[in-house]
Design a protein around this motif. Structure first.
Motif, PDB file in Angstrom:
ATOM      1  N   TYR A   1     -12.128  -1.612  -0.317  1.00  0.00           N
ATOM      2  CA  TYR A   1     -11.490  -0.564   0.319  1.00  0.00           C
ATOM      3  C   TYR A   1     -12.055   0.796   0.105  1.00  0.00           C
ATOM      4  O   TYR A   1     -12.533   1.059  -1.093  1.00  0.00           O
ATOM      5  CB  TYR A   1      -9.872  -0.456  -0.031  1.00  0.00           C
ATOM      6  CG  TYR A   1      -9.159  -1.841   0.503  1.00  0.00           C
ATOM      7  CD1 TYR A   1      -8.628  -1.439   1.589  1.00  0.00           C
ATOM      8  CD2 TYR A   1      -9.299  -3.071  -0.142  1.00  0.00           C
ATOM      9  CE1 TYR A   1      -7.823  -2.727   2.360  1.00  0.00           C
ATOM     10  CE2 TYR A   1      -8.458  -3.978   0.388  1.00  0.00           C
ATOM     11  CZ  TYR A   1      -7.842  -4.024   1.508  1.00  0.00           C
ATOM     12  OH  TYR A   1      -7.084  -4.833   2.221  1.00  0.00           O
TER      13      TYR A   1
ATOM     14  N   TYR B   1       1.039   2.980  -3.257  1.00  0.00           N
ATOM     15  CA  TYR B   1      -0.047   3.642  -3.995  1.00  0.00           C
ATOM     16  C   TYR B   1      -0.221   5.073  -3.381  1.00  0.00           C
ATOM     17  O   TYR B   1      -1.149   5.629  -3.949  1.00  0.00           O
ATOM     18  CB  TYR B   1      -1.328   2.837  -3.741  1.00  0.00           C
ATOM     19  CG  TYR B   1      -1.159   1.656  -4.648  1.00  0.00           C
ATOM     20  CD1 TYR B   1      -1.289   1.664  -5.944  1.00  0.00           C
ATOM     21  CD2 TYR B   1      -0.818   0.429  -4.126  1.00  0.00           C
ATOM     22  CE1 TYR B   1      -1.117   0.415  -6.743  1.00  0.00           C
ATOM     23  CE2 TYR B   1      -0.568  -0.758  -5.015  1.00  0.00           C
ATOM     24  CZ  TYR B   1      -0.832  -0.641  -6.234  1.00  0.00           C
ATOM     25  OH  TYR B   1      -0.695  -1.883  -7.191  1.00  0.00           O
TER      26      TYR B   1
ATOM     27  N   LEU C   1      -6.758   4.289   5.382  1.00  0.00           N
ATOM     28  CA  LEU C   1      -7.397   3.209   4.646  1.00  0.00           C
ATOM     29  C   LEU C   1      -8.257   2.325   5.259  1.00  0.00           C
ATOM     30  O   LEU C   1      -8.017   1.697   6.430  1.00  0.00           O
ATOM     31  CB  LEU C   1      -5.950   2.342   3.828  1.00  0.00           C
ATOM     32  CG  LEU C   1      -6.271   1.314   3.075  1.00  0.00           C
ATOM     33  CD1 LEU C   1      -6.585   1.709   1.712  1.00  0.00           C
ATOM     34  CD2 LEU C   1      -4.909   0.191   2.853  1.00  0.00           C
TER      35      LEU C   1
ATOM     36  N   TRP D   1       0.816  -1.201  -0.065  1.00  0.00           N
ATOM     37  CA  TRP D   1       0.083   0.025   0.045  1.00  0.00           C
ATOM     38  C   TRP D   1       0.674   1.405   0.015  1.00  0.00           C
ATOM     39  O   TRP D   1       0.319   2.455  -0.564  1.00  0.00           O
ATOM     40  CB  TRP D   1      -0.895  -0.132   1.196  1.00  0.00           C
ATOM     41  CG  TRP D   1      -2.176  -1.013   0.932  1.00  0.00           C
ATOM     42  CD1 TRP D   1      -2.384  -2.262   1.568  1.00  0.00           C
ATOM     43  CD2 TRP D   1      -3.277  -0.815   0.276  1.00  0.00           C
ATOM     44  NE1 TRP D   1      -3.410  -2.645   1.010  1.00  0.00           N
ATOM     45  CE2 TRP D   1      -4.058  -1.826   0.185  1.00  0.00           C
ATOM     46  CE3 TRP D   1      -3.481   0.306  -0.901  1.00  0.00           C
ATOM     47  CZ2 TRP D   1      -5.312  -1.932  -0.387  1.00  0.00           C
ATOM     48  CZ3 TRP D   1      -4.735   0.251  -1.553  1.00  0.00           C
ATOM     49  CH2 TRP D   1      -5.597  -0.970  -1.116  1.00  0.00           C
TER      50      TRP D   1
END
Length: 464
Positions: free
Chosen positions: A419, A347, A363, A344
């Motif tokens: 998500y 990103y 998140l 992650w």
């Protein structure tokens, strides 16, 4: 003497002759009386003048007091008015700064969510293309599935990873119990792809294999960990199917890019891992790519690449079908799937300009997990597990779905994770847009108002 003579004699003594003492005394009394009257008369005139002056002074004092009271009242009014104008100036200027930083935050939040969505589309599209390429190769080779060896997979995967920001991609065929022996023979005979892949990326493996880059042989058996989630517990050959739905069998780790310098992961039954088994059920149910919760994937990729395992990682699981016709997907079972390990951190990196700091990214997923990052320019700093944003900025939160196309409201079990990303400013971000101008402007307004009013009072109310 006769009585008449005595009377005259007494009268003579009482009155006395002109110029005598007694006569003078009488005259003196009259003079004194006249003087007293004169003095009294004069004293009366003097007191009348003093009374007039006293009244004038009293009136003057009262007028002065009235002036002072007027000045005081006017000064109080001016002071209150000056403070009111100063407060209004402060609030107006401060609100302008607030509007500015809130607008800037929303602009950057929109930019972050837009880029994050584009990244999600990108990783999905790239993994889908890889799955289609593998499916196409299997169809044209007329290979007996699941026995398949994709040529140049190291290069294919390398380009995929560079664009999708995946750490690693793996082909995972589904092998039923009746095909275990055949698969094991096939995999041992075709394990050369591991050495070829390592030779193409020596910078990843020299510290582990030495200069000769010699890779040890793969495990000859399809195996699973003794403790399903602990790779350090050792491994044993499989004896029964890991899943009993769909085609059943085992999800066997096969070709990987980057190739592993520690090939012990090859032939590992990944569906023996409870997270992968659950997510696989979600993929099988929907016949679509699905995301996992945040989980430790180091056992899968650490034989090839190193990454901070304390930071959040998930995986994208994409089905591989025995047909290229999407209309047929509902009627056939996937013969395998692609697993892409997703860090992650990648990103949330390079989303902001260098000078912009202090945006919090949280998140969230439908599996009940929350992880917090802080964006400082292009850098994404992992803060920790949980929703750790500053609650003071709740009202400014911006929320967006990550990979909206991967949300499946028709899933009955929802065993995969979906998500969303929530962004909030921080005090550091706000401070970048806060200045001392509101206070400066407010003080200037108050002082100008007071000096102007003071001058007016000096002219209008002359000193008494």
């Amino acid at each position: 003497m006769s009585e008449a003579s005595l009377s005259d004699h007494e009268a003579f003594h009482e009155d006395g002759p002109p110029g005598s003492v007694n006569g003078g005394s009488h005259s003196g009394k009259k003079g004194m009386s006249s003087s007293a009257e004169s003095v009294l008369s004069g004293g009366s005139d003097h007191n009348g003048g003093s009374s007039t002056n006293s009244d004038e002074r009293i009136v003057s004092k009262e007028e002065n007091m009235a002036v002072r009271r007027s000045k005081t009242v006017v000064l109080v009014i001016i002071a209150v008015t000056a403070l009111a104008f100063g407060a209004a100036t402060y609030l107006f200027t401060n609100n302008e700064e607030t509007d500015d930083y809130e607008t800037q935050f929303r602009d950057f939040a929109y930019e972050v969510t837009t880029v994050a969505h584009a990244e999600a589309v990108n990783v999905f599209g790239l993994v889908e293309s890889l799955a289609l390429a593998v499916s196409s190769f299997a169809i044209h080779q007329e290979t007996e599935l699941p026995n398949i060896l994709v040529p140049h997979f190291e290069e294919k995967g390398k380009h995929n990873n560079a664009l999708s920001k995946a750490l690693q991609v793996s082909i995972v065929p589904i092998v039923s119990m009746d095909k275990i022996a055949s698969w094991e023979s096939f995999s041992v005979a075709n394990q050369g792809w591991v050495q070829e892949g390592v030779n193409q990326t020596p910078h990843l493996h020299e510290d582990f294999l030495g200069a000769d880059l010699k890779v040890p042989p793969i495990n000859t058996n399809v195996h699973h960990f003794v403790d399903a989630e602990d790779p350090k517990s050792g491994s044993v050959p499989v004896e029964s199917p890991s899943v009993d739905f769909g085609p059943g069998g085992h999800g066997v780790v096969w070709q990987q890019s980057p190739a592993p310098h520690d090939p012990s992961i090859i032939n590992f039954d990944i569906l023996s891992h409870p997270v992968f088994a659950r997510v696989y059920h979600g993929m099988w149910e929907t016949k679509l790519p699905v995301m996992s919760e945040v989980t430790d994937l180091s056992f899968l990729y650490e034989g090839a690449v190193k990454d901070d395992i304390t930071h959040p990682h998930s995986f994208l699981m994409h089905p591989i079908f025995p047909t290229m016709d999407e209309d047929e997907y509902e009627n056939v079972e996937p013969w395998g799937f692609i697993v892409a390990a997703i860090p992650w951190d990648a990103y949330f990196t390079n989303l902001l300009p260098e000078s912009i700091n202090g945006i919090t990214v949280v998140l969230h997923n439908t599996c009940g997990e929350h992880y917090t990052y802080r964006l400082n320019g292009p850098e994404a700093v992992f803060v920790g597990a949980g929703d750790l944003h500053d609650r003071h900025y709740n009202s400014l939160g911006v929320q967006t779905v990550f990979a909206e196309f991967l949300t499946y409201d028709f899933s009955e079990t929802l065993e995969h994770c979906e998500y969303d990303i929530r962004l909030y400013p921080t005090s550091d971000f706000e401070e970048e847009y806060r200045t001392s101008k509101p206070w400066i402007y407010a003080v200037v307004v108050v002082l100008v108002f007071m000096f102007t009013a003071g001058g007016f009072l000096w002219v209008y109310f002359p000193v008494q």
